[in-house]
Design a protein around this motif. Structure first.
Motif, PDB file in Angstrom:
ATOM      1  N   UNK A 192      54.429  43.672  35.886  1.00  0.00           N
ATOM      2  CA  UNK A 192      53.167  44.068  36.508  1.00  0.00           C
ATOM      3  C   UNK A 192      52.982  43.225  37.764  1.00  0.00           C
ATOM      4  N   UNK A 193      52.897  43.876  38.910  1.00  0.00           N
ATOM      5  CA  UNK A 193      52.781  43.156  40.181  1.00  0.00           C
ATOM      6  C   UNK A 193      51.479  42.395  40.308  1.00  0.00           C
ATOM      7  N   UNK A 194      50.507  42.674  39.431  1.00  0.00           N
ATOM      8  CA  UNK A 194      49.253  41.919  39.436  1.00  0.00           C
ATOM      9  C   UNK A 194      49.405  40.569  38.740  1.00  0.00           C
ATOM     10  N   UNK A 239      34.267  39.600  36.809  1.00  0.00           N
ATOM     11  CA  UNK A 239      35.604  39.790  37.381  1.00  0.00           C
ATOM     12  C   UNK A 239      35.725  41.200  37.947  1.00  0.00           C
ATOM     13  N   UNK A 240      36.895  41.529  38.479  1.00  0.00           N
ATOM     14  CA  UNK A 240      37.100  42.805  39.142  1.00  0.00           C
ATOM     15  C   UNK A 240      37.003  44.008  38.215  1.00  0.00           C
ATOM     16  N   UNK A 241      36.513  45.106  38.774  1.00  0.00           N
ATOM     17  CA  UNK A 241      36.524  46.373  38.054  1.00  0.00           C
ATOM     18  C   UNK A 241      37.979  46.760  37.768  1.00  0.00           C
ATOM     19  N   UNK A 242      38.213  47.634  36.797  1.00  0.00           N
ATOM     20  CA  UNK A 242      39.597  48.034  36.508  1.00  0.00           C
ATOM     21  C   UNK A 242      40.364  48.529  37.727  1.00  0.00           C
ATOM     22  N   UNK A 287      41.196  45.309  39.891  1.00  0.00           N
ATOM     23  CA  UNK A 287      41.531  44.290  38.893  1.00  0.00           C
ATOM     24  C   UNK A 287      41.895  42.959  39.550  1.00  0.00           C
ATOM     25  N   UNK A 288      41.298  41.896  39.059  1.00  0.00           N
ATOM     26  CA  UNK A 288      41.605  40.559  39.559  1.00  0.00           C
ATOM     27  C   UNK A 288      43.023  40.168  39.140  1.00  0.00           C
ATOM     28  N   UNK A 289      43.842  39.701  40.068  1.00  0.00           N
ATOM     29  CA  UNK A 289      45.222  39.344  39.711  1.00  0.00           C
ATOM     30  C   UNK A 289      45.303  38.041  38.921  1.00  0.00           C
ATOM     31  N   UNK A 290      46.425  37.834  38.291  1.00  0.00           N
ATOM     32  CA  UNK A 290      46.727  36.593  37.577  1.00  0.00           C
ATOM     33  C   UNK A 290      47.572  35.716  38.495  1.00  0.00           C
ATOM     34  N   UNK A 291      47.135  34.497  38.739  1.00  0.00           N
ATOM     35  CA  UNK A 291      47.911  33.560  39.545  1.00  0.00           C
ATOM     36  C   UNK A 291      47.294  32.167  39.429  1.00  0.00           C
ATOM     37  N   UNK A 292      47.961  31.189  39.969  1.00  0.00           N
ATOM     38  CA  UNK A 292      47.461  29.813  40.022  1.00  0.00           C
ATOM     39  C   UNK A 292      47.518  29.317  41.448  1.00  0.00           C
ATOM     40  N   UNK A 293      46.516  28.509  41.819  1.00  0.00           N
ATOM     41  CA  UNK A 293      46.506  27.894  43.144  1.00  0.00           C
ATOM     42  C   UNK A 293      45.673  26.627  43.062  1.00  0.00           C
ATOM     43  N   UNK A 294      45.345  26.041  44.200  1.00  0.00           N
ATOM     44  CA  UNK A 294      44.581  24.798  44.208  1.00  0.00           C
ATOM     45  C   UNK A 294      43.299  24.950  45.010  1.00  0.00           C
ATOM     46  N   UNK A 295      42.185  24.564  44.391  1.00  0.00           N
ATOM     47  CA  UNK A 295      40.916  24.549  45.098  1.00  0.00           C
ATOM     48  C   UNK A 295      40.910  23.356  46.046  1.00  0.00           C
ATOM     49  N   UNK A 296      40.585  23.607  47.322  1.00  0.00           N
ATOM     50  CA  UNK A 296      40.629  22.542  48.334  1.00  0.00           C
ATOM     51  C   UNK A 296      39.280  22.266  48.981  1.00  0.00           C
ATOM     52  N   UNK A 297      38.357  23.229  48.936  1.00  0.00           N
ATOM     53  CA  UNK A 297      37.034  22.961  49.510  1.00  0.00           C
ATOM     54  C   UNK A 297      35.983  23.869  48.899  1.00  0.00           C
ATOM     55  N   UNK A 298      34.733  23.433  49.059  1.00  0.00           N
ATOM     56  CA  UNK A 298      33.569  24.178  48.585  1.00  0.00           C
ATOM     57  C   UNK A 298      32.657  24.400  49.782  1.00  0.00           C
ATOM     58  N   UNK A 324      40.801  45.109  29.120  1.00  0.00           N
ATOM     59  CA  UNK A 324      40.040  45.809  30.159  1.00  0.00           C
ATOM     60  C   UNK A 324      40.919  46.353  31.278  1.00  0.00           C
ATOM     61  N   UNK A 325      42.081  45.738  31.509  1.00  0.00           N
ATOM     62  CA  UNK A 325      42.970  46.185  32.579  1.00  0.00           C
ATOM     63  C   UNK A 325      44.218  46.900  32.056  1.00  0.00           C
ATOM     64  N   UNK A 326      44.268  47.173  30.757  1.00  0.00           N
ATOM     65  CA  UNK A 326      45.429  47.829  30.135  1.00  0.00           C
ATOM     66  C   UNK A 326      46.708  47.011  30.287  1.00  0.00           C
ATOM     67  N   UNK A 327      46.568  45.715  30.441  1.00  0.00           N
ATOM     68  CA  UNK A 327      47.759  44.878  30.607  1.00  0.00           C
ATOM     69  C   UNK A 327      48.474  44.642  29.284  1.00  0.00           C
ATOM     70  N   UNK A 328      47.750  44.711  28.164  1.00  0.00           N
ATOM     71  CA  UNK A 328      48.422  44.655  26.862  1.00  0.00           C
ATOM     72  C   UNK A 328      49.358  45.846  26.711  1.00  0.00           C
TER      73      UNK A 328
END
Length: 554
Positions: free
Chosen positions: A162-164, A347-350, A353-364, A535-539
């Motif tokens: 899944x590209x998401x 979160x995002x509507x179907x 859909x909000x993607x799955x990923x990791x990153x770093x918070x750097x500012x607020x 909710x995103x049919x990812x299962x």
């Protein structure tokens, strides 16, 4: 796709007893007594005359004919082609324990048939020739690498499925795996290190085993359709409901009696609702009844799928990190293994859909601008501008061409379309801003971030998938307090900056990892078992991919 493999009596006999013929006649004993330190100090591409035992020469010759990973070939070369899985009695302890691990892989939601423990045991029992033993040695090496890879980083690559899913698990190096095998002083302990070394994985593995025991007793009791059941009502289904909740340990069947829906039974239903991400009101309406009637086999599948997802994650997520479960629509901040803060999120509507990923918070950013995404500008706002050029002025949204602000009434909006829109729309800071009064930035290629929202009522919904993809968080200034406490900012100071009205950027002294995940089953530290809607049919997508991978690997 429930793995229900059970070792046969013959496999138990073969894997546990291992009364195999001696291999001393073809030189395996002398191969293993070769000076290992000398072989490692002076690796060569061929065996020396002294080390060239028949079994080692046969392994070297066989490797030249196979399409084997070069890293596995290098391992055997650097170890003088000494067998790993064989000794003078047949299968070595490493070999026996490895077959036992293959047979027990069902405990990790893997399919034992993919690793053929019975076939390997039968081959070891039947082996007579040098060719038989060498083939067994090298096939077992290849199979162990597959098993260890599946156990440590998953059976499928998430982004291929899944590209998401923009996560790329670390795949162990085959040569390094075999080096660890050779160096292991306690091989059974080493085998336990292959799976994720996290409490979350261990708890889900335990709960999977417990639910399999429940499944062996039969399906969950089904509650028939009927009127919405509210506390204080009488209903002929009460006895069935009591039995159903007892089957999943929400209560004891003896804790309640009669046909009145009250007391302990209502509290058990509330706990069930909480553990399934439903509205916690004790009312058994359509959604609660559907969750109660989900078959136990489906729950087993959910747990198996989420063990795969846990294998995609690194063991260490950070000393301090933000963890968002999109399926649960909740966020938590974890410090040194303890949860410091939790919050509901939208979160995002179907179809966003909000993607799955990791990153770093750097500012607020306090009092942020909102640069309207191109898709929203053209699909949602352009039609409004065509009807009324002043349609966005009440929202504080201004129009720019490059860096130059444009007066909306001077634009012929009907001449522009989704493929031709040279403008940028930007909303000023303030109470109407779509991002609210604060946003948390972890710059990424998806333009996803965490932010406040003026639409506070959405947080009262049990299922909260309403956004265009970004993550709206409840009580964002409480989150800011937690994340910036070490930099001298508390809630009062952040709110004072908000009330001042000016845009303010606060850089984090130390970037904080942010992990956006998708988990539909897990077990909490308190022992509660949690399931969420897909909710995103990812299962569904993952289930299909794993079924295909299983077929290809048999």
């Amino acid at each position: 796709m429930i793995w229900t493999f059970s070792p046969t009596r013959k496999l138990n006999q073969l894997v546990c007893a291992f009364a195999f013929a001696s291999l001393a006649a073809i030189g395996i004993a002398s191969a293993q007594s070769t000076d290992a330190s000398a072989a490692q100090a002076q690796p060569s591409t061929t065996l020396s005359a002294e080390a060239a035992t028949p079994i080692a020469r046969a392994i070297e010759a066989d490797l030249t004919k196979r399409q084997t990973d070069e890293r596995i070939i290098n391992f055997y070369r650097e170890h003088g082609y000494t067998p790993v899985w064989l000794d003078e009695n047949g299968l070595s302890e490493h070999g026996r324990l490895t077959l036992a691990a293959f047979a027990d892989s069902n405990a990790h939601a893997l399919n034992p048939e993919n690793y053929a423990p019975l076939q390997f045991a039968e081959r070891a029992e039947a082996a007579q020739t040098e060719e038989d033993w060498v083939s067994l040695e090298l096939d077992l090496a290849d199979q162990f690498v597959r098993y260890a890879t599946h156990l440590s980083s998953g059976r499928v690559q998430p982004n291929d499925v899944n590209k998401a899913l923009n996560i790329f698990p670390h795949v162990p190096d085959p040569g390094m795996l075999l080096e660890q095998v050779a160096a292991a002083s306690d091989f059974s302990v080493f085998l336990e290190t292959l799976s994720p070394n996290t409490e979350n994985y261990a708890r889900l593995k335990l709960r999977l085993a417990q639910y399999r025991d429940k499944a062996a007793l039969g399906e969950f009791t089904v509650i028939p359709d009927g009127e919405v059941l509210k506390p204080g009502m009488e209903d002929t289904r009460i006895a069935l409901l009591r039995q159903r909740l007892a089957e999943e340990d929400y209560m004891l069947a003896t804790d309640h009696s009669g046909d009145l829906y009250d007391g302990t039974l209502v509290e058990a239903v509330k706990t069930f609702q909480e553990n399934h991400g439903l509205g916690v009101d004790g009312v058994i309406g359509q959604h609660t009844l559907e969750a109660i009637n989900v078959p136990i086999q489906q729950r087993l599948i959910q747990m198996e799928l989420n063990m795969e997802r846990r294998r995609w994650m690194p063991d260490f997520l950070g000393d301090t990190y933000v963890f968002v479960n999109l399926a649960d629509q909740n966020l938590k901040v974890v410090r040194n293994g303890k949860t410091w803060h939790t919050a509901k999120v939208v979160v995002g509507k179907p179809y966003h859909a909000t993607p799955v990923f990791s990153d770093e918070m750097t500012y607020i950013e306090i009092n942020p601008y909102w640069n309207v995404p191109y898709s929203i500008a053209t699909k949602e706002y352009l039609p409004k501008l065509r009807k009324n050029p002043n349609a966005l002025s009440g929202k504080g949204i201004r129009v720019f061409s490059g860096e130059q602000e444009v007066t909306p009434t001077q634009v012929a909006w009907n001449s522009y379309s989704g493929g031709k829109f040279p403008f940028k729309l930007r909303q000023d800071p303030g109470p109407k801003n779509a991002l609210g009064r604060i946003k948390f930035m972890f710059p990424n290629s998806f333009n996803i971030y965490i932010h406040d929202t003026p639409s506070k009522t959405l947080f009262t919904q049990a299922q909260r998938d309403f956004s265009h993809g970004c993550i709206r968080v409840a009580d964002p200034f409480a989150l800011g307090d937690v994340l910036l406490t070490d930099q001298g900012y508390d809630r009062a100071k952040l709110e004072a900056l908000r009330d001042a009205g000016a845009r303010k950027v606060v850089k984090l002294a130390t970037p904080i990892p942010v992990h956006l995940t998708y988990l539909t089953a897990w077990m909490n530290k308190d022992g509660s078992t949690n399931f969420r809607s897909d909710i995103y049919d990812r299962d569904k997508v993952l289930l299909k991919a794993l079924a295909q991978a299983m077929t290809e690997n048999l």
